[in-house]
Design a protein around this motif. Structure first.
Motif, PDB file in Angstrom:
ATOM      1  N   GLU A   1       0.709  -1.160   0.093  1.00 10.53           N
ATOM      2  CA  GLU A   1      -0.066  -0.207   0.024  1.00 10.53           C
ATOM      3  C   GLU A   1       0.842   1.153   0.042  1.00 10.53           C
ATOM      4  O   GLU A   1       0.565   2.269  -0.703  1.00 10.53           O
ATOM      5  CB  GLU A   1      -1.030  -0.162   1.196  1.00 10.53           C
ATOM      6  CG  GLU A   1      -1.975  -1.175   1.386  1.00 10.53           C
ATOM      7  CD  GLU A   1      -1.361  -2.286   1.979  1.00 10.53           C
ATOM      8  OE1 GLU A   1      -0.287  -2.517   2.109  1.00 10.53           O
ATOM      9  OE2 GLU A   1      -2.384  -3.164   2.403  1.00 10.53           O
ATOM     10  N   LEU A   4      -6.328   2.754  -1.469  1.00 14.53           N
ATOM     11  CA  LEU A   4      -7.377   1.483  -1.131  1.00 14.53           C
ATOM     12  C   LEU A   4      -8.299   1.006  -2.056  1.00 14.53           C
ATOM     13  O   LEU A   4      -8.291  -0.401  -2.225  1.00 14.53           O
ATOM     14  CB  LEU A   4      -8.295   2.016   0.001  1.00 14.53           C
ATOM     15  CG  LEU A   4      -7.281   2.426   1.486  1.00 14.53           C
ATOM     16  CD1 LEU A   4      -8.504   3.202   2.456  1.00 14.53           C
ATOM     17  CD2 LEU A   4      -6.719   1.426   2.061  1.00 14.53           C
ATOM     18  N   VAL A  45      -8.035  -3.325  -2.778  1.00 16.61           N
ATOM     19  CA  VAL A  45      -9.190  -4.110  -2.882  1.00 16.61           C
ATOM     20  C   VAL A  45      -9.835  -4.378  -4.052  1.00 16.61           C
ATOM     21  O   VAL A  45     -10.692  -5.372  -4.126  1.00 16.61           O
ATOM     22  CB  VAL A  45     -10.375  -3.442  -1.802  1.00 16.61           C
ATOM     23  CG1 VAL A  45      -9.635  -3.362  -0.461  1.00 16.61           C
ATOM     24  CG2 VAL A  45     -10.760  -2.290  -2.154  1.00 16.61           C
ATOM     25  N   HIS A 103      -8.938  -7.903  -5.486  1.00 20.96           N
ATOM     26  CA  HIS A 103      -9.259  -8.808  -4.756  1.00 20.96           C
ATOM     27  C   HIS A 103     -10.699  -9.303  -5.340  1.00 20.96           C
ATOM     28  O   HIS A 103     -11.030 -10.414  -5.547  1.00 20.96           O
ATOM     29  CB  HIS A 103      -9.262  -8.590  -3.302  1.00 20.96           C
ATOM     30  CG  HIS A 103      -7.745  -8.839  -2.918  1.00 20.96           C
ATOM     31  ND1 HIS A 103      -7.051 -10.195  -2.524  1.00 20.96           N
ATOM     32  CD2 HIS A 103      -7.021  -7.969  -2.430  1.00 20.96           C
ATOM     33  CE1 HIS A 103      -5.873  -9.696  -2.204  1.00 20.96           C
ATOM     34  NE2 HIS A 103      -5.747  -8.357  -2.213  1.00 20.96           N
ATOM     35  N   LEU A 111     -14.838  -9.146   3.663  1.00 20.98           N
ATOM     36  CA  LEU A 111     -13.503  -9.248   4.043  1.00 20.98           C
ATOM     37  C   LEU A 111     -12.698  -7.876   3.762  1.00 20.98           C
ATOM     38  O   LEU A 111     -11.972  -7.647   4.392  1.00 20.98           O
ATOM     39  CB  LEU A 111     -13.051 -10.467   3.652  1.00 20.98           C
ATOM     40  CG  LEU A 111     -13.371 -11.816   4.136  1.00 20.98           C
ATOM     41  CD1 LEU A 111     -12.852 -13.118   3.565  1.00 20.98           C
ATOM     42  CD2 LEU A 111     -13.333 -11.871   5.746  1.00 20.98           C
ATOM     43  N   ASN A 112     -12.979  -7.464   2.544  1.00 22.80           N
ATOM     44  CA  ASN A 112     -12.072  -6.293   1.809  1.00 22.80           C
ATOM     45  C   ASN A 112     -12.703  -5.269   2.644  1.00 22.80           C
ATOM     46  O   ASN A 112     -11.813  -4.266   2.757  1.00 22.80           O
ATOM     47  CB  ASN A 112     -12.427  -6.265   0.403  1.00 22.80           C
ATOM     48  CG  ASN A 112     -11.183  -7.085  -0.211  1.00 22.80           C
ATOM     49  OD1 ASN A 112     -10.088  -6.822  -0.399  1.00 22.80           O
ATOM     50  ND2 ASN A 112     -12.014  -8.177  -0.723  1.00 22.80           N
ATOM     51  N   TYR A 114     -10.795  -5.106   5.773  1.00 22.70           N
ATOM     52  CA  TYR A 114      -9.391  -4.722   5.520  1.00 22.70           C
ATOM     53  C   TYR A 114      -9.403  -3.060   5.369  1.00 22.70           C
ATOM     54  O   TYR A 114      -8.376  -2.388   5.714  1.00 22.70           O
ATOM     55  CB  TYR A 114      -8.777  -5.431   4.333  1.00 22.70           C
ATOM     56  CG  TYR A 114      -7.605  -4.538   3.916  1.00 22.70           C
ATOM     57  CD1 TYR A 114      -6.335  -4.648   4.301  1.00 22.70           C
ATOM     58  CD2 TYR A 114      -7.770  -3.516   2.456  1.00 22.70           C
ATOM     59  CE1 TYR A 114      -5.355  -4.081   3.724  1.00 22.70           C
ATOM     60  CE2 TYR A 114      -6.534  -2.931   2.247  1.00 22.70           C
ATOM     61  CZ  TYR A 114      -5.205  -2.973   2.845  1.00 22.70           C
ATOM     62  OH  TYR A 114      -4.204  -2.392   2.526  1.00 22.70           O
ATOM     63  N   THR A 163      -9.346  -2.023   8.879  1.00 21.69           N
ATOM     64  CA  THR A 163      -8.214  -2.428   9.766  1.00 21.69           C
ATOM     65  C   THR A 163      -6.867  -2.177   9.252  1.00 21.69           C
ATOM     66  O   THR A 163      -5.762  -2.406   9.787  1.00 21.69           O
ATOM     67  CB  THR A 163      -8.458  -3.660  10.386  1.00 21.69           C
ATOM     68  OG1 THR A 163      -8.446  -4.744   9.040  1.00 21.69           O
ATOM     69  CG2 THR A 163      -9.869  -4.120  11.106  1.00 21.69           C
ATOM     70  N   GLY A 164      -6.814  -2.382   7.998  1.00 23.17           N
ATOM     71  CA  GLY A 164      -5.438  -2.244   7.270  1.00 23.17           C
ATOM     72  C   GLY A 164      -5.172  -0.745   6.694  1.00 23.17           C
ATOM     73  O   GLY A 164      -4.362  -0.748   5.865  1.00 23.17           O
ATOM     74  N   PHE A 176     -12.887  -6.161  12.529  1.00 27.78           N
ATOM     75  CA  PHE A 176     -12.618  -7.224  11.590  1.00 27.78           C
ATOM     76  C   PHE A 176     -13.584  -8.441  11.943  1.00 27.78           C
ATOM     77  O   PHE A 176     -14.190  -8.774  11.243  1.00 27.78           O
ATOM     78  CB  PHE A 176     -11.250  -7.625  11.902  1.00 27.78           C
ATOM     79  CG  PHE A 176     -10.862  -8.398  10.997  1.00 27.78           C
ATOM     80  CD1 PHE A 176     -10.197  -8.055   9.651  1.00 27.78           C
ATOM     81  CD2 PHE A 176     -10.734  -9.904  11.057  1.00 27.78           C
ATOM     82  CE1 PHE A 176      -9.871  -8.736   8.571  1.00 27.78           C
ATOM     83  CE2 PHE A 176     -10.305 -10.775   9.795  1.00 27.78           C
ATOM     84  CZ  PHE A 176      -9.952 -10.220   8.781  1.00 27.78           C
ATOM     85  N   ASN A 203     -16.593  -9.832   9.604  1.00 23.35           N
ATOM     86  CA  ASN A 203     -16.470 -11.425   9.386  1.00 23.35           C
ATOM     87  C   ASN A 203     -17.743 -12.009   9.460  1.00 23.35           C
ATOM     88  O   ASN A 203     -18.009 -12.887   8.995  1.00 23.35           O
ATOM     89  CB  ASN A 203     -15.091 -11.992   9.896  1.00 23.35           C
ATOM     90  CG  ASN A 203     -13.942 -12.052   9.272  1.00 23.35           C
ATOM     91  OD1 ASN A 203     -13.561 -12.923   8.467  1.00 23.35           O
ATOM     92  ND2 ASN A 203     -13.101 -10.958   9.562  1.00 23.35           N
TER      93      ASN A 203
END
Length: 318
Positions: free
Chosen positions: A147, A191, A195, A198, A248-249, A252, A255-256, A296, A300
């Motif tokens: 990133e 970002l 993402v 994916h 999930l993305n 991210y 949290t990412g 997260f 999920n």
């Protein structure tokens, strides 16, 4: 309906147990760090009396497990204690930062989700063509690039060389919404590039996997146009894996974002975490880590619920 509710409650229970275990790890990993928090706050010139008074004020004289339960009880109601650097409430310090992170994640998601799904459908329609190969190469490049590298590339070409967007995402309370979108475009685009790859590849794989199904072959034999075969027949049955990868993305995105926020000096919770680590402000570190973990786990859980609702086979497991 009862089966679905039971599965959702089961997933929620597992999520709460996971969050409890993570909270134990967060608290005691900070406890195991070398050095004395009181000495780090007061500095080398602190007297024994000052150190003893600060340890008493911070509760450091109590056993670790007692302090953990006190911290956990406060965290449940949103009270993470006071910052050891400024003395302010941790919840006050990170609330605005977390809102900024949520805005950045929502900004990126609004662009990335529809773009990735649309691109995945188009690539599935044009599979094994030059467009498909180029899209796969570009997405693999995007996934493989860190990133911070993508961020610096965007700063170089869209800020330094062209001046289209600011390199530093400084925010003010009196900014207009248009100015806010303009100033946060580069971190949001960083970002999006990560993402989108994916989600696009998962959409493509899910649709192509369904194209060999008998009902798809029947739709083709009936003369249904290729785009309608994918949109009307394949896509509805591919929603389960697509929703999973989207959730999930999204997790991210929240949290990412630490590296992205640091690169663009964006005032989000990731930047607050980095600042707190450098200042050894452990209450803020613990609060940020727990918020990341809870977010997260929650997303999920949303991915699991989405998969259950879109896939009837998961509602009645054998």
């Amino acid at each position: 309906m009862g089966d679905i509710l039971g599965l959702v409650l089961k997933r929620l229970g597992f999520g709460l147990i996971t969050l409890l275990i993570i909270s134990i790890i967060i608290f005691f990993m900070v406890e195991l760090l070398p050095g004395d928090i009181a000495e780090a706050v007061l500095g080398q010139g602190a007297t024994p009396e000052n150190l003893a008074a600060l340890r008493e004020e911070m509760g450091l004289n109590k056993p670790a497990f007692v302090r953990y339960f006190e911290w956990l009880g406060g965290a449940v109601v949103g009270d993470f204690g006071n910052s050891v650097v400024s003395g302010e409430r941790v919840s006050t310090l990170i609330t605005e930062r977390f809102i900024n992170t949520l805005f950045l994640a929502a900004y990126a998601a609004v662009i990335a989700v529809p773009f990735a799904i649309t691109l995945g459908v188009i690539v599935a329609l044009l599979r094994n063509t030059l467009f498909d190969r180029v899209a796969n190469v570009l997405t693999l490049t995007s996934i493989s690039s860190p990133e911070f590298f993508l961020g610096y590339i965007l700063i170089l070409y869209l800020s330094v060389k062209t001046g289209m967007f600011p390199a530093i995402s400084s925010l003010r309370a009196d900014m207009s919404f248009a100015d806010l979108l303009h100033r946060t475009f580069l971190p949001a685009l960083t970002l999006v590039l990560v993402v989108t790859a994916h989600m696009m590849r998962m959409t493509r794989a899910a649709i192509i996997n369904l194209l060999a199904s008998p009902y798809i072959e029947m739709a083709r034999l009936k003369g249904t146009p290729p785009w309608k075969v994918i949109v009307k027949h394949a896509l509805p049955n591919a929603w389960a894996p697509i929703i999973n990868v989207i959730a999930l993305n999204l997790a991210y995105l929240i949290t990412g974002v630490v590296l992205v926020e640091v690169v663009f000096v964006y005032p989000g919770i990731g930047q607050a975490l980095v600042d707190a680590v450098s200042k050894r402000d452990f209450p803020i570190v613990q609060a940020c880590c727990l918020i990341f973990a809870a977010t997260f786990i929650l997303l999920n859980l949303a991915a699991d619920v989405g998969a259950i609702l879109t896939n009837p086979r998961l509602r009645h497991p054998k």
